[in-house]
Design a protein around this motif. Structure first.
Motif, mmCIF file in Angstrom:
data_model
loop_
_atom_site.group_PDB
_atom_site.id
_atom_site.type_symbol
_atom_site.label_atom_id
_atom_site.label_comp_id
_atom_site.label_asym_id
_atom_site.label_seq_id
_atom_site.Cartn_x
_atom_site.Cartn_y
_atom_site.Cartn_z
ATOM 1 N N VAL A 65 20.593 -19.633 45.984
ATOM 2 C CA VAL A 65 20.915 -19.267 44.612
ATOM 3 C C VAL A 65 21.747 -17.992 44.610
ATOM 4 O O VAL A 65 21.382 -16.998 45.241
ATOM 5 C CB VAL A 65 19.618 -19.061 43.790
ATOM 6 N N TYR A 66 22.870 -18.011 43.902
ATOM 7 C CA TYR A 66 23.727 -16.836 43.801
ATOM 8 C C TYR A 66 23.412 -16.033 42.544
ATOM 9 O O TYR A 66 23.482 -14.806 42.560
ATOM 10 C CB TYR A 66 25.204 -17.252 43.828
ATOM 11 N N ASN A 67 23.080 -16.708 41.454
ATOM 12 C CA ASN A 67 22.734 -16.036 40.203
ATOM 13 C C ASN A 67 21.341 -16.498 39.769
ATOM 14 O O ASN A 67 21.191 -17.562 39.173
ATOM 15 C CB ASN A 67 23.755 -16.353 39.119
ATOM 16 N N LYS B 33 7.075 -19.251 31.042
ATOM 17 C CA LYS B 33 6.204 -18.570 30.082
ATOM 18 C C LYS B 33 6.631 -17.134 29.816
ATOM 19 O O LYS B 33 5.905 -16.360 29.189
ATOM 20 C CB LYS B 33 4.757 -18.622 30.585
ATOM 21 N N LEU B 34 7.823 -16.784 30.292
ATOM 22 C CA LEU B 34 8.358 -15.443 30.074
ATOM 23 C C LEU B 34 9.305 -15.464 28.882
ATOM 24 O O LEU B 34 10.084 -16.386 28.707
ATOM 25 C CB LEU B 34 9.112 -14.958 31.312
ATOM 26 N N ASN C 228 15.735 -26.083 43.381
ATOM 27 C CA ASN C 228 14.839 -27.201 43.666
ATOM 28 C C ASN C 228 15.340 -28.100 44.790
ATOM 29 O O ASN C 228 14.569 -28.857 45.376
ATOM 30 C CB ASN C 228 14.625 -28.034 42.398
ATOM 31 N N LYS C 229 16.642 -28.024 45.096
ATOM 32 C CA LYS C 229 17.208 -28.839 46.169
ATOM 33 C C LYS C 229 17.309 -28.065 47.482
ATOM 34 O O LYS C 229 17.817 -28.584 48.472
ATOM 35 C CB LYS C 229 18.598 -29.341 45.750
ATOM 36 N N ILE D 19 17.262 -19.989 37.044
ATOM 37 C CA ILE D 19 15.906 -20.080 36.514
ATOM 38 C C ILE D 19 15.822 -21.102 35.377
ATOM 39 O O ILE D 19 14.802 -21.781 35.205
ATOM 40 C CB ILE D 19 15.419 -18.689 36.060
ATOM 41 N N THR D 20 16.889 -21.257 34.629
ATOM 42 C CA THR D 20 16.878 -22.189 33.494
ATOM 43 C C THR D 20 16.749 -23.644 33.937
ATOM 44 O O THR D 20 16.396 -24.505 33.126
ATOM 45 C CB THR D 20 18.156 -22.032 32.656
ATOM 46 N N ASN D 21 16.995 -23.925 35.220
ATOM 47 C CA ASN D 21 16.929 -25.297 35.714
ATOM 48 C C ASN D 21 15.660 -25.591 36.502
ATOM 49 O O ASN D 21 15.536 -26.658 37.111
ATOM 50 C CB ASN D 21 18.150 -25.587 36.608
ATOM 51 N N LEU D 22 14.718 -24.656 36.505
ATOM 52 C CA LEU D 22 13.478 -24.852 37.247
ATOM 53 C C LEU D 22 12.556 -25.836 36.536
ATOM 54 O O LEU D 22 12.709 -26.118 35.340
ATOM 55 C CB LEU D 22 12.757 -23.513 37.426
ATOM 56 N N ASN D 23 11.581 -26.310 37.297
ATOM 57 C CA ASN D 23 10.534 -27.163 36.730
ATOM 58 C C ASN D 23 9.895 -26.459 35.537
ATOM 59 O O ASN D 23 9.581 -25.265 35.610
ATOM 60 C CB ASN D 23 9.480 -27.431 37.818
#
Length: 414
Positions: A57-59, A75-76, A52-53, A64-68
């Motif tokens: 992204v390396y991993n 939803k996955l 988001n900044k 993904i756990t820190n996304l909006n």
């Protein structure tokens, strides 16, 4: 005509869902208006490239756990598992890739930028760590007068990272006819001319002549292998030095190849393909979609138990805007336009993330569409038509396409 599932859209999302459903034994029909945005692809598939900044992204799985929480990935049910299945779908279609969901690598863009990505087609130039270039001396080899491979930009970008770059060019007699008209010197046209064994050998001989000084890597435009990777792999084997491809400006031969192989796989599994057509209306019964009609199948309705809307975003006209609002033109499902005034849809600074990119259709936690504020129980959405993400900002287009499609398949087949 009656099917188990009807998919609207023939891009990466629609084809992924079609293949997975056909493998599960479903009778599937896919309605596609024409060519997809895969033709703009660079031979790589992004899962999540930037956070988001705006940081690389390396991993992806961790990031993904820190996304909006509005991002489609929320939803996955199991991102890691869906990423594994996505790679298996590609393998089933004969598309060999390198890469893992837990560790991005970097591809070289058509203008020389290093872009974090998830999967790359075999033979494409990739770098494991952008801070440590794997080559000291590179030959950047182009076709004479081919303008869609901007070697000046690519060379400048590599030199900034400490790589010594020599720009070379070659031609063969078979390319001379194309050179008479610059409009004919496009990647897909070149591929049609040179995809013969004798011409590939000629090209390899010419490349070997101009790279005899010894290079760590020979980088060339990806203009071979429209139907499969056999010819492109063959050329790499005939070149004396290590060699890899960089994607060209669109149209992209690796992207066309992916679309060709995915379509072939879908039909080989028994899928029905209505190409050159598009859904223009839906027949609803309360909160259920019963059938759809298309522009060309006059007087014929296509019925199904379940439907998937995968018609893409603005570029594919899966979403359309006028002066007042954004809407989905085929079925009239609800769109999340973020409640923004038209004047705030875009920012004047083109380098900033554009708000309209996050607009898309509204779905519930099962990726089911809404219409008039009510959930349609058997109509799902997948891919870039979904709201809540910006594929340019986050470099997540292919991941959203494939993983949401596979989640929808899971939701349908449970």
């Amino acid at each position: 005509m009656k099917f188990d599932v009807i998919i609207m859209g023939g891009g990466l999302s629609g084809l992924t869902a079609g293949i997975a459903l056909a493998q599960a034994g479903k009778n599937v029909a896919l309605v596609s208006a024409g060519q997809s945005t895969l033709h703009f692809g660079g031979g790589s598939l992004d899962l999540l490239g930037t956070d988001n900044k705006g940081n690389d992204v390396y991993n992806p799985i961790e990031a993904i756990t820190n996304l909006n929480p509005k991002h489609p990935y929320s939803k996955l049910e199991n991102v890691s598992r869906l990423a594994e299945v996505a790679k298996m779908v590609l393998e089933r279609a004969g598309i060999a890739t390198t890469g893992e969901a837990t560790s991005n690598h970097w591809r070289i863009s058509p203008i020389g930028g290093l872009m974090p990505t998830w999967l790359s087609l075999e033979g494409m130039a990739t770098i494991q760590d952008p801070d440590h270039m794997p080559w000291k001396r590179v030959a950047l080899v182009n076709i004479v007068n081919y303008l869609d491979f901007p070697t000046k930009f690519i060379a400048a970008a590599l030199r900034e990272r400490g790589v010594e770059v020599d720009v070379k060019a070659f031609t063969v007699p078979e390319l001379e006819q194309l050179r008479k008209s610059p409009t004919e010197m496009r990647s897909t046209n070149i591929a049609k001319v040179i995809e013969r064994n004798d011409i590939i050998i000629k090209i390899a001989d010419e490349v070997n002549k101009i790279t005899i000084e010894g290079y760590d890597m020979v980088l060339m435009p990806a203009v071979l292998g429209v139907t499969d990777s056999e010819k492109s792999n063959q050329l790499l084997k005939f070149i004396n030095a290590p060699a890899q491809y960089i994607a060209t400006l669109p149209p992209s031969v690796p992207g066309v190849r992916m679309q060709t192989l995915l379509r072939k796989c879908f039909t080989a599994l028994g899928g029905t393909f209505f190409t050159g057509d598009q859904v223009i209306n839906g027949i609803f019964d309360g909160d259920t979609l019963k059938a759809v009609t298309t522009a060309k199948l006059e007087g014929t309705t296509l019925e199904a138990d379940s439907f998937i809307l995968a018609t893409g975003s603005f570029m594919s006209r899966g979403l359309v805007s006028d002066y007042n609002h954004v809407y989905e033109p085929a079925l009239g499902v609800d769109v999340d336009d973020l409640g923004l005034d038209r004047k705030t849809w875009a920012k004047s600074d083109v380098t900033q993330a554009q708000p309209y990119m996050e607009m898309g259709v509204k779905t519930d936690d099962k990726l089911r569409c809404q219409r008039g504020g009510k959930t349609i129980t058997n109509l799902y959405a997948a891919g870039s038509i979904l709201s809540g993400h910006n594929s340019i900002k986050n470099l997540d287009a292919a991941g959203v396409d494939m993983l949401t499609a596979l989640q929808v398949v899971n939701n349908i087949t449970k």
